[in-house]
Design a protein around this motif. Sequence first.
Motif, PDB file in Angstrom:
ATOM      1  N   ALA A   1       0.820  -1.178  -0.155  1.00 22.10           N
ATOM      2  CA  ALA A   1       0.512   0.101   0.444  1.00 22.10           C
ATOM      3  C   ALA A   1       0.674   0.942  -0.189  1.00 22.10           C
ATOM      4  N   THR A   2       2.022   1.634   1.198  1.00 21.09           N
ATOM      5  CA  THR A   2       2.826   2.539   1.476  1.00 21.09           C
ATOM      6  C   THR A   2       3.405   2.661  -0.498  1.00 21.09           C
TER       7      THR A   2
ATOM      8  N   ASP B   1       2.522   1.780  -3.489  1.00 15.17           N
ATOM      9  CA  ASP B   1       1.582   2.285  -4.494  1.00 15.17           C
ATOM     10  C   ASP B   1       1.882   3.250  -4.397  1.00 15.17           C
ATOM     11  N   GLU B   2       1.138   3.891  -2.979  1.00 12.08           N
ATOM     12  CA  GLU B   2       1.097   5.791  -2.758  1.00 12.08           C
ATOM     13  C   GLU B   2       1.951   6.142  -3.170  1.00 12.08           C
ATOM     14  N   LEU B   3       3.212   5.782  -2.875  1.00 16.06           N
ATOM     15  CA  LEU B   3       4.410   6.507  -2.948  1.00 16.06           C
ATOM     16  C   LEU B   3       4.147   6.594  -4.730  1.00 16.06           C
ATOM     17  N   SER B   4       4.161   5.055  -5.301  1.00 16.07           N
ATOM     18  CA  SER B   4       4.329   5.480  -6.698  1.00 16.07           C
ATOM     19  C   SER B   4       3.288   6.210  -8.017  1.00 16.07           C
ATOM     20  N   GLU B   5       1.583   6.560  -6.914  1.00 17.25           N
ATOM     21  CA  GLU B   5       1.036   7.298  -7.681  1.00 17.25           C
ATOM     22  C   GLU B   5       1.361   9.089  -7.319  1.00 17.25           C
ATOM     23  N   ALA B   6       2.398   9.336  -6.199  1.00 20.19           N
ATOM     24  CA  ALA B   6       2.473  10.887  -6.157  1.00 20.19           C
ATOM     25  C   ALA B   6       3.607  11.091  -6.659  1.00 20.19           C
TER      26      ALA B   6
ATOM     27  N   VAL C   1       8.481  11.719  -0.904  1.00 18.17           N
ATOM     28  CA  VAL C   1       8.195  10.668  -0.579  1.00 18.17           C
ATOM     29  C   VAL C   1       8.749   9.330  -0.250  1.00 18.17           C
TER      30      VAL C   1
ATOM     31  N   ARG D   1       8.076  10.832   3.585  1.00 17.46           N
ATOM     32  CA  ARG D   1       7.145  10.292   4.154  1.00 17.46           C
ATOM     33  C   ARG D   1       7.035   9.015   4.241  1.00 17.46           C
TER      34      ARG D   1
END
Lengths: 318, 318
Positions: B284-285, B287-292, B303, B306
């Motif tokens: 999840a972390t 994926d979120e990092l990748s989207e940003a 990222v 974070r």
Amino acid sequence: MTEDDDLVSRVLARDQRAGARMITLIENDAPGAASRLAELFPHTGRAAVIGVTGPPGAGKSTLVEGMVRAWRDRGRTVGVLAVDPSSPFTGGAILGDRIRMASLTGDPGVYVRSMASRAHLGGLAEATPAAVRVLDAMGMDVIVVETVGVGQSEIAIAGTADCTVLVTMPGAGDGIQAMKAGVLEIGDVFVVNKADREGALRTRRELNAMLRMQDRTPRPVVLLTKADMGDGVEQVVRQVEEFLDTRRGSGQLQKRRLRHLEREALELIGAQARRRTLATLDQATIDELSEALWERRQDPATVAARALAALQWADNDC
Amino acid sequence: MTEDDDLVSRVLARDQRAGARMITLIENDAPGAASRLAELFPHTGRAAVIGVTGPPGAGKSTLVEGMVRAWRDRGRTVGVLAVDPSSPFTGGAILGDRIRMASLTGDPGVYVRSMASRAHLGGLAEATPAAVRVLDAMGMDVIVVETVGVGQSEIAIAGTADCTVLVTMPGAGDGIQAMKAGVLEIGDVFVVNKADREGALRTRRELNAMLRMQDRTPRPVVLLTKADMGDGVEQVVRQVEEFLDTRRGSGQLQKRRLRHLEREALELIGAQARRRTLATLDQATIDELSEALWERRQDPATVAARALAALQWADNDC
């Protein structure tokens, strides 16, 4: 108000002195570098980033100079980052690259910069993508990253480009050897420079044979150049452009860029974890570790595991 | 009972097949490698470890072959580790080194081994000191570590020897350049090989000029060799022996070894901290990092910070 106050806006306004200053801040890992980079980031992603690497003596700088001229003839602005391993002795960057690029000085559409890291092993691998982003934010159409040497960190740096050009020279059994040793897979375009020397065709044959053993479609081409005469350089640039166009069209370029950004973030996480942990070690732990090694009671891996276990315990102690 | 059961005792009994097997376990970071290395450690510290490094094409392997013969003539046993950067393509080590060392095969007092790391960047820097320790435990009097290339990791590996020989060749402006770029300070003995070529004396002069700018006492010597003819090789070995004798007498050698062991332990702590932290990141972390990154909302450093902050919080949550 200091001279750095409006650095971000000056970089975005394509002020080369501001760009140079920004890269220096990055090299020195200065306070304020990170926040400014974060501000620049949304303004990046437009430039084509070309890596050029290969063994010393292959004539990379001469080839790069020719490629820059070819792009200038097409009206594109070009930034060049020449990456040198650090040296406490030389104080960093070697002037040679700039001198060799003399034919480009005075052209405001070209910006050449040597990079050096005084900091630590792997420091260049961290600083280079950030410096590329500065040139990108400055509106450079093309950014060439030239890495000297054939070590793992140089390969890692070259591998983060949109297109990587691998340069070797004829007759260099060792040149080919170096190519084989971990670099071949990161090359998108191959160049045998100094093609007027004996063995150029054989070197090309050997490279082609090695590339055939890989499973890539389309298979990368191997070009012959005499960069000092300008021969073949135009073709290299055309090949790079074609590679980028194909990849852009298929969406592969965007995917490659995302993969590089992700890897960069993960590397930063890893490097930061490493630094924080080492900073946490107190002198008593280090002394104890040192004694165990000195008396050959425990090997480095054992004392390392012991130190980490102690830290782990300290972490959870709340 | 598996073939590995008595590996430690077989290594200590100087069984070359057992030594080879042990180094393979180290390269693969196999379970059981660490505990066996820990067992071997008290039996090490006797061998003289000589690093040989320099740019590709300088003739390092030929020089090493000659040095090995000179030590054999003195009745010493010699182990050689040839360190190559990793390659998923070649599957690792290049056979060339072994072939070039052909004149040494059949001599039970010599053991030549190529090292390759399929694992990760910096893997060789971790595995090489461990492999040196295996050869040490096997009772080798002298261990030569030959590193190919001029990258930062190769320099780091060569720098962990008791005495480091830097090899270059005449006329190679780039060779000297590579020497300057972070390597000069780790050299204890300097060699200009292929000394029958034009420019040998000039290359020596340039090296001497650079060494004069450093503040070392005694200043390292620069020797000329024609390793393929055997010329000057004996003198290199004598110089290395003299260097070791002086350093041993003054206690500096022991201090240098302790410093290297400490650094190795700290590197292992850092590498382990890095690995553990990256392994802790959940999908999840990532994926979120990748989207940003994909949307260019946040740069890699942001990222990364974070993600680390989130981990920190998780650590202290008890």
